[in-house]
Design a protein around this motif. Structure first.
Motif, PDB file in Angstrom:
ATOM      1  N   LEU A 183      59.082  53.585  43.862  1.00 39.07           N
ATOM      2  CA  LEU A 183      58.391  52.353  44.253  1.00 39.07           C
ATOM      3  C   LEU A 183      59.043  51.124  43.616  1.00 39.07           C
ATOM      4  N   ALA A 184      59.486  51.256  42.376  1.00 41.12           N
ATOM      5  CA  ALA A 184      60.156  50.137  41.709  1.00 41.12           C
ATOM      6  C   ALA A 184      61.450  49.787  42.450  1.00 41.12           C
ATOM      7  N   SER A 185      62.162  50.812  42.903  1.00 43.48           N
ATOM      8  CA  SER A 185      63.401  50.590  43.652  1.00 43.48           C
ATOM      9  C   SER A 185      63.106  49.892  44.988  1.00 43.48           C
ATOM     10  N   LYS A 186      62.094  50.377  45.703  1.00 42.41           N
ATOM     11  CA  LYS A 186      61.710  49.756  46.984  1.00 42.41           C
ATOM     12  C   LYS A 186      61.265  48.314  46.764  1.00 42.41           C
ATOM     13  N   ASN A 187      60.514  48.088  45.690  1.00 45.40           N
ATOM     14  CA  ASN A 187      60.029  46.743  45.377  1.00 45.40           C
ATOM     15  C   ASN A 187      61.205  45.802  45.103  1.00 45.40           C
ATOM     16  N   ALA A 188      62.180  46.272  44.337  1.00 47.95           N
ATOM     17  CA  ALA A 188      63.356  45.451  44.044  1.00 47.95           C
ATOM     18  C   ALA A 188      64.115  45.130  45.318  1.00 47.95           C
ATOM     19  N   THR A 189      64.246  46.112  46.219  1.00 44.58           N
ATOM     20  CA  THR A 189      64.927  45.893  47.499  1.00 44.58           C
ATOM     21  C   THR A 189      64.176  44.859  48.324  1.00 44.58           C
ATOM     22  N   LEU A 190      62.861  44.962  48.370  1.00 52.33           N
ATOM     23  CA  LEU A 190      62.056  44.009  49.146  1.00 52.33           C
ATOM     24  C   LEU A 190      62.123  42.603  48.535  1.00 52.33           C
ATOM     25  N   GLU A 191      62.151  42.502  47.215  1.00 50.69           N
ATOM     26  CA  GLU A 191      62.284  41.192  46.573  1.00 50.69           C
ATOM     27  C   GLU A 191      63.612  40.535  46.939  1.00 50.69           C
ATOM     28  N   LEU A 192      64.693  41.313  46.925  1.00 47.70           N
ATOM     29  CA  LEU A 192      66.001  40.773  47.317  1.00 47.70           C
ATOM     30  C   LEU A 192      65.987  40.308  48.773  1.00 47.70           C
ATOM     31  N   GLU A 193      65.398  41.123  49.634  1.00 45.80           N
ATOM     32  CA  GLU A 193      65.310  40.755  51.060  1.00 45.80           C
ATOM     33  C   GLU A 193      64.471  39.499  51.231  1.00 45.80           C
ATOM     34  N   ASN A 194      63.399  39.380  50.478  1.00 48.93           N
ATOM     35  CA  ASN A 194      62.535  38.197  50.545  1.00 48.93           C
ATOM     36  C   ASN A 194      63.304  36.952  50.101  1.00 48.93           C
ATOM     37  N   ARG A 195      64.049  37.070  49.010  1.00 50.19           N
ATOM     38  CA  ARG A 195      64.853  35.930  48.543  1.00 50.19           C
ATOM     39  C   ARG A 195      65.912  35.539  49.576  1.00 50.19           C
ATOM     40  N   ARG A 196      66.549  36.550  50.165  1.00 51.50           N
ATOM     41  CA  ARG A 196      67.568  36.276  51.174  1.00 51.50           C
ATOM     42  C   ARG A 196      66.964  35.538  52.358  1.00 51.50           C
TER      43      ARG A 196
END
Length: 136
Positions: free
Chosen positions: A104-117
């Motif tokens: 979940l931490a990995s998915k969350n980090a991926t989603l945060e990067l996508e959100n910033r992008r």
């Protein structure tokens, strides 16, 4: 008054042991462990008499004490085995939950990067936001 014969006394002590073993004493309180003191009190004789004159009955009393200790030890051993099994299950659960948390931490980090992008793209001057009819 005549003193009871040795065989009568032996029988009284033996019957006292049996009553205590069955948990049905007549003199001492129920649930009392089989011990020299309890047997002597139940039979109406002294502890010293049992120690001195009835070694065969002493062995039986000691045997009961040893059985009680063995039962107690067996209960504790079973409880320990149960607790070890629970501990093993909890450790397995901890491993699974740790794996889930990491995923979940990995998915969350991926989603945060996508959100910033996506936020960066939206904030860019080259992007025009199109609004539908509901947004007007």
């Amino acid at each position: 008054m005549s003193k009871p014969s040795e065989s009568d006394t032996h029988k009284r002590i033996r019957l006292a042991i049996v009553r205590l073993e069955k948990g049905q004493p007549k003199v001492v309180e129920k649930g009392r462990k089989v011990s020299v003191a309890a047997v002597a009190e139940e039979a109406g004789v002294s502890r010293a008499l049992i120690h001195k004159d009835y070694p065969d009955l002493m062995e039986r009393i000691r045997g009961n004490a040893n059985k009680a200790i063995q039962r107690q030890r067996d209960k504790k051993h079973e409880k320990l085995k149960e607790e070890r099994a629970k501990n093993r299950q909890l450790r397995e659960k901890i491993v699974k939950l740790t794996e889930q948390r990491n995923e979940l931490a990995s998915k969350n980090a991926t989603l945060e990067l996508e959100n910033r992008r996506l936020s960066a793209i939206l904030d860019s001057k080259n992007v025009t936001v199109l609004r539908g009819k509901s947004g007007e």
